[in-house]
Write an enzyme that holds these catalytic residues in place. Sequence first.
Site, PDB file in Angstrom:
ATOM      1  N   ASN A 184      -5.656  -4.673  -6.251  1.00 53.13           N
ATOM      2  CA  ASN A 184      -6.866  -4.025  -5.738  1.00 53.13           C
ATOM      3  C   ASN A 184      -6.729  -2.527  -5.493  1.00 53.13           C
ATOM      4  OD1 ASN A 184      -9.417  -3.945  -3.915  1.00 53.13           O
ATOM      5  ND2 ASN A 184      -7.734  -3.342  -2.551  1.00 53.13           N
TER       6      ASN A 184
ATOM      7  N   TYR B  42     -12.404   7.354 -13.997  1.00 53.31           N
ATOM      8  CA  TYR B  42     -12.564   6.140 -13.187  1.00 53.31           C
ATOM      9  C   TYR B  42     -13.273   5.043 -14.003  1.00 53.31           C
ATOM     10  CZ  TYR B  42     -13.730   3.300  -9.050  1.00 53.31           C
ATOM     11  OH  TYR B  42     -13.847   2.280  -8.125  1.00 53.31           O
TER      12      TYR B  42
ATOM     13  N   LYS C 112     -11.793   1.376 -15.026  1.00 55.45           N
ATOM     14  CA  LYS C 112     -12.388   0.126 -14.545  1.00 55.45           C
ATOM     15  C   LYS C 112     -12.903  -0.749 -15.697  1.00 55.45           C
ATOM     16  CE  LYS C 112     -11.530   0.680 -10.189  1.00 55.45           C
ATOM     17  NZ  LYS C 112     -10.563  -0.202  -9.532  1.00 55.45           N
TER      18      LYS C 112
ATOM     19  N   ASP D 147       0.857  -1.193   0.000  1.00 56.07           N
ATOM     20  CA  ASP D 147       0.000   0.000   0.000  1.00 56.07           C
ATOM     21  C   ASP D 147       0.885   1.232   0.000  1.00 56.07           C
ATOM     22  OD1 ASP D 147      -3.264   0.218   1.060  1.00 56.07           O
ATOM     23  OD2 ASP D 147      -2.062   2.049   0.887  1.00 56.07           O
TER      24      ASP D 147
HETATM   25  P1  NAP Z   1      -9.830   2.462   0.058  1.00 56.88           P
HETATM   26  O1  NAP Z   1     -10.434   2.108   1.360  1.00 56.88           O
HETATM   27  O2  NAP Z   1      -9.546   3.887  -0.283  1.00 56.88           O
HETATM   28  O3  NAP Z   1      -8.501   1.591  -0.108  1.00 56.88           O
HETATM   29  C1  NAP Z   1      -7.654   1.733  -1.203  1.00 56.88           C
HETATM   30  C2  NAP Z   1      -6.229   1.593  -0.713  1.00 56.88           C
HETATM   31  O4  NAP Z   1      -5.371   1.659  -1.855  1.00 56.88           O
HETATM   32  C3  NAP Z   1      -5.832   2.750   0.213  1.00 56.88           C
HETATM   33  O5  NAP Z   1      -5.062   2.298   1.307  1.00 56.88           O
HETATM   34  C4  NAP Z   1      -5.016   3.633  -0.718  1.00 56.88           C
HETATM   35  O6  NAP Z   1      -4.075   4.458  -0.069  1.00 56.88           O
HETATM   36  C5  NAP Z   1      -4.325   2.580  -1.563  1.00 56.88           C
HETATM   37  N1  NAP Z   1      -3.776   3.164  -2.783  1.00 56.88           N
HETATM   38  C6  NAP Z   1      -4.272   4.161  -3.538  1.00 56.88           C
HETATM   39  N2  NAP Z   1      -3.434   4.462  -4.531  1.00 56.88           N
HETATM   40  C7  NAP Z   1      -2.364   3.639  -4.403  1.00 56.88           C
HETATM   41  C8  NAP Z   1      -1.156   3.483  -5.116  1.00 56.88           C
HETATM   42  N3  NAP Z   1      -0.865   4.251  -6.166  1.00 56.88           N
HETATM   43  N4  NAP Z   1      -0.301   2.536  -4.718  1.00 56.88           N
HETATM   44  C9  NAP Z   1      -0.560   1.764  -3.633  1.00 56.88           C
HETATM   45  N5  NAP Z   1      -1.674   1.886  -2.909  1.00 56.88           N
HETATM   46  C10 NAP Z   1      -2.574   2.812  -3.291  1.00 56.88           C
HETATM   47  O7  NAP Z   1     -10.740   1.969  -1.148  1.00 56.88           O
HETATM   48  P2  NAP Z   1     -11.623   0.632  -1.362  1.00 56.88           P
HETATM   49  O8  NAP Z   1     -13.019   1.084  -1.432  1.00 56.88           O
HETATM   50  O9  NAP Z   1     -11.226  -0.455  -0.455  1.00 56.88           O
HETATM   51  O10 NAP Z   1     -11.177   0.311  -2.852  1.00 56.88           O
HETATM   52  C11 NAP Z   1     -10.423  -0.838  -3.216  1.00 56.88           C
HETATM   53  C12 NAP Z   1     -10.634  -1.086  -4.693  1.00 56.88           C
HETATM   54  O11 NAP Z   1     -12.021  -1.336  -4.935  1.00 56.88           O
HETATM   55  C13 NAP Z   1     -10.265   0.094  -5.590  1.00 56.88           C
HETATM   56  O12 NAP Z   1      -9.672  -0.381  -6.774  1.00 56.88           O
HETATM   57  C14 NAP Z   1     -11.610   0.721  -5.907  1.00 56.88           C
HETATM   58  O13 NAP Z   1     -11.588   1.444  -7.110  1.00 56.88           O
HETATM   59  C15 NAP Z   1     -12.470  -0.507  -5.980  1.00 56.88           C
HETATM   60  N6  NAP Z   1     -13.893  -0.272  -5.805  1.00 56.88           N
HETATM   61  C16 NAP Z   1     -14.363   0.277  -4.659  1.00 56.88           C
HETATM   62  C17 NAP Z   1     -15.737   0.490  -4.533  1.00 56.88           C
HETATM   63  C18 NAP Z   1     -16.343   1.086  -3.291  1.00 56.88           C
HETATM   64  O14 NAP Z   1     -17.542   1.397  -3.313  1.00 56.88           O
HETATM   65  N7  NAP Z   1     -15.620   1.253  -2.192  1.00 56.88           N
HETATM   66  C19 NAP Z   1     -16.593   0.144  -5.573  1.00 56.88           C
HETATM   67  C20 NAP Z   1     -16.071  -0.412  -6.735  1.00 56.88           C
HETATM   68  C21 NAP Z   1     -14.711  -0.632  -6.843  1.00 56.88           C
HETATM   69  P3  NAP Z   1      -4.537   5.983   0.237  1.00 56.88           P
HETATM   70  O15 NAP Z   1      -5.516   5.905   1.344  1.00 56.88           O
HETATM   71  O16 NAP Z   1      -3.235   6.639   0.592  1.00 56.88           O
HETATM   72  O17 NAP Z   1      -5.145   6.500  -1.043  1.00 56.88           O
END
Ligand code: NAP
Length: 253
Positions: free
Chosen positions: A93, A157, A161, A40
């Site tokens: 992810n 985005y 995706k 991360d």
């Molecule tokens: P989250 O809680 O924000 O977790 C994402 C993690 O990835 C955070 O720790 C973030 O760090 C880290 N990250 C971001 N950019 C990075 C980079 N360049 N290198 C390494 N780590 C990085 O989000 P989440 O909701 O769990 O999302 C996980 C995945 O699911 C993502 O791909 C997201 O697009 C996808 N997704 C989420 C949802 C939703 O509703 N939550 C829906 C559809 C898809 P920082 O906090 O420093 O940014």
Amino acid sequence: MEKFMLLNDQVAVITGGGSGIGAATAELMAAAGAAVAILDRDEAAAAEEARKLSANGACALAIPVDVSQRVDIETALEKVVSTYGRLDIMVNNAGVTRPSRTLEVSEALWDHVISVNLGGVFWGSQAAFRYMKEAGYGRILTTSSTSSLGSFANASYASSKAGVVAMTRSLAMEFGKYGVTVNAVGPGMIVTPMTDDLPPEIKQRWIHKTVVGRLGEPMDVARVFLFLALPDSGYITGQMIFVDGGYTLPTMK
Ligand code: NAP
């Protein structure tokens, strides 16, 4: 959490494992018996997650990484393999979202979203495949989204995706003969820091469009990742499973 050892002796890498869906996936895979590496860019969050898992008796490692940087991922995977001796599961992810009306999208915003969400998945898959090809076995997993079908005022985005789906299918076609499957999950709206700031009325509208009547939890997605990561799931490849409470179904509401 009770251990059930479906992934005994296996090694799983989870990018974005310091938060939300990635943290739940690391937790579940560790509970299933895997040694996990949490990659991360949020170093403190990754370390805290690894500490929690280790306190529960798991083998867990935290590595700071920016997934958009190919060399970061390659170096991290070298460390994983030199520590644990193998790599079986790669969960690509980590992701970001920067909602913005089209006329307000800067080059920097566009490049950031695409390089993390699309580039990060590609570099992670490429780096993992080097080891998996050699071993003749692997499970590569990617995180797409219901936004792959289009997302209002969030074209960067949505494009990233949708690209993940095409990438997943393409890599699956290339990697299958080496025993490596590649599959995606497509979450709907999941309760994580990424969605924390959304206005309550948007969340309500979303809930209304699902058929199960709620937002998703990170574990809802983690369970599908676990299923796709199992050795017994080897006849599934190139697929995307929506984990969205029926949001993408045509509804009569
Ligand atoms: P989250 O809680 O924000 O977790 C994402 C993690 O990835 C955070 O720790 C973030 O760090 C880290 N990250 C971001 N950019 C990075 C980079 N360049 N290198 C390494 N780590 C990085 O989000 P989440 O909701 O769990 O999302 C996980 C995945 O699911 C993502 O791909 C997201 O697009 C996808 N997704 C989420 C949802 C939703 O509703 N939550 C829906 C559809 C898809 P920082 O906090 O420093 O940014």
